[in-house]
Design an enzyme around this catalytic site. Structure first.
Site, short mmCIF file in Angstrom:
data_model
loop_
_atom_site.label_atom_id
_atom_site.label_comp_id
_atom_site.label_asym_id
_atom_site.label_seq_id
_atom_site.Cartn_x
_atom_site.Cartn_y
_atom_site.Cartn_z
N CYS A 95 9.43 8.64 1.62
CA CYS A 95 9.81 7.29 2.06
C CYS A 95 11.34 7.20 2.12
CB CYS A 95 9.26 6.26 1.07
SG CYS A 95 9.76 4.59 1.53
N HIS A 123 5.85 9.82 -13.69
CA HIS A 123 5.48 9.51 -12.31
C HIS A 123 6.15 10.51 -11.37
CE1 HIS A 123 5.09 7.43 -8.51
NE2 HIS A 123 4.16 6.68 -9.08
N GLU A 125 7.34 10.27 -8.48
CA GLU A 125 8.58 9.79 -7.82
C GLU A 125 9.78 9.99 -8.76
OE1 GLU A 125 8.74 5.63 -6.42
OE2 GLU A 125 10.86 5.72 -6.93
N SER A 219 -6.45 2.29 -10.04
CA SER A 219 -5.18 1.95 -9.41
C SER A 219 -4.53 0.80 -10.18
CB SER A 219 -5.45 1.54 -7.95
OG SER A 219 -4.44 0.69 -7.49
N SER A 220 -3.40 1.08 -10.83
CA SER A 220 -2.80 0.05 -11.68
C SER A 220 -2.29 -1.11 -10.85
CB SER A 220 -1.69 0.63 -12.55
OG SER A 220 -0.71 1.18 -11.74
FE1 F3S Z 1 8.42 3.29 0.16
FE2 F3S Z 1 8.35 0.98 -1.00
FE3 F3S Z 1 6.15 2.10 -0.28
S1 F3S Z 1 9.59 2.70 -1.56
S2 F3S Z 1 6.51 4.26 -0.39
S3 F3S Z 1 7.76 1.38 1.08
S4 F3S Z 1 6.45 0.97 -2.15
#
Ligand code: F3S
Length: 280
Positions: A95, A123, A125, A219-220
């Site tokens: 993203c 996590h 990310e 899914s939290s």
């Molecule tokens: Fe990007 Fe926001 Fe979704 S960072 S992956 S658009 S929750």
């Protein structure tokens, strides 16, 4: 005539939609893989498996004639390096909001700042973000960890956040660190998608007779949506797929709202929507 309102923000956010579309566009190619499951939705992952897209967790699992898609969470620099070494074709669906954090962390740490990431250290990310730092990096997600944080007072501190972190908690943790007298640079890198989904869900739930929340049991973010809706509408139902939908719950009511967690595909939302309308 009964009214059915489907939340515009239900389901995938922009980044996840983009990543899932990227994978479906690559289907049919030779040796296509995703680095980790593309989303936390077993049905989608299974569907992709059937279409020949497999999940890998390390570059060692593939050969050089492969295509590897990086999911929206992003990955560390080491992962890119290991994929480059293998000489595979990388399709990067990270993203853009996450890429921005990678860039901040890379540049700030190269300039000597210590990095504090507010988020969950397990996590993917956050693991990815950590992997772009060239200096000392700390991950905190509780007041206690913020209070116990001891940094080098001679160097600047750059604070960023996991994109899905709760804003109020982020502010609280930043306040705790601010009181320690360090030279800090705070960059709020929280993405609005989650909050927008919650605000819209609350607003719809407050005006309908029955609210349906669709999403995986584990899914939290869907559980959170359910709690928010349940507070506004006591007839709130949590379903995973169309099979869990019981037509009688919407039988005699005047209005129904529908929302869905971040990893719920549009197709499931549409199926439920159609069924709610048909069963009226
Ligand atoms: Fe990007 Fe926001 Fe979704 S960072 S992956 S658009 S929750």
């Amino acid at each position: 005539m009964k009214e059915v309102i489907v939340a515009k923000s239900a389901g995938f956010c922009f980044g996840v939609q983009r990543a899932v579309d990227t994978v479906y566009n690559q289907c049919g190619g030779k040796n296509v893989f995703t680095y980790g499951p593309i989303i936390h939705n077993e049905e989608v992952v299974k569907d992709l498996e059937n279409k020949g897209v497999h999940v890998i967790n390390s570059a060692d699992e593939i050969n050089d004639d492969s295509t590897v898609i990086i999911r929206s969470h992003g990955v560390s620099k080491d992962v890119y390096d290991s994929l480059h070494e293998k000489n595979v074709n990388i399709v990067d669906a990270t993203c853009p909001f996450v890429l921005k954090i990678h860039k901040i962390v890379k540049e700030e740490s190269a300039n000597g700042s210590q990095i504090v990431i507010i988020g969950n250290e397990n996590h993917p990310e956050v693991e990815g973000i950590m992997g772009w730092s060239l200096s000392d990096t700390y991950v905190i997600d509780t007041s206690e960890k913020a209070q116990n944080l001891v940094l080098d007072s001679q160097r600047r501190v750059c604070i960023v956040s996991q994109t899905t972190f709760n804003y109020n908690k982020f502010q609280l943790l930043v306040e705790i660190i601010s009181k320690k007298g360090y030279d800090i640079l705070v960059l709020n890198t929280i993405c609005n998608a989650t909050q927008e989904r919650q605000v819209e869900a609350r607003q719809i739930a407050s005006q309908v007779d029955v609210m349906i929340v669709i999403g995986g049991r584990n899914s939290s973010n869907t559980q959170k949506l359910y709690e928010i809706c349940r507070r506004e509408c006591k007839h709130t139902y949590y379903i995973q797929t169309l099979e869990d939908f019981k037509p009688e719950i919407t039988g005699t009511v005047r209005s129904v709202g529908i929302t869905a967690g971040a990893s719920t595909p549009n197709q499931i939302i549409e199926e439920v929507h159609t069924n709610v309308r048909i069963k009226f």
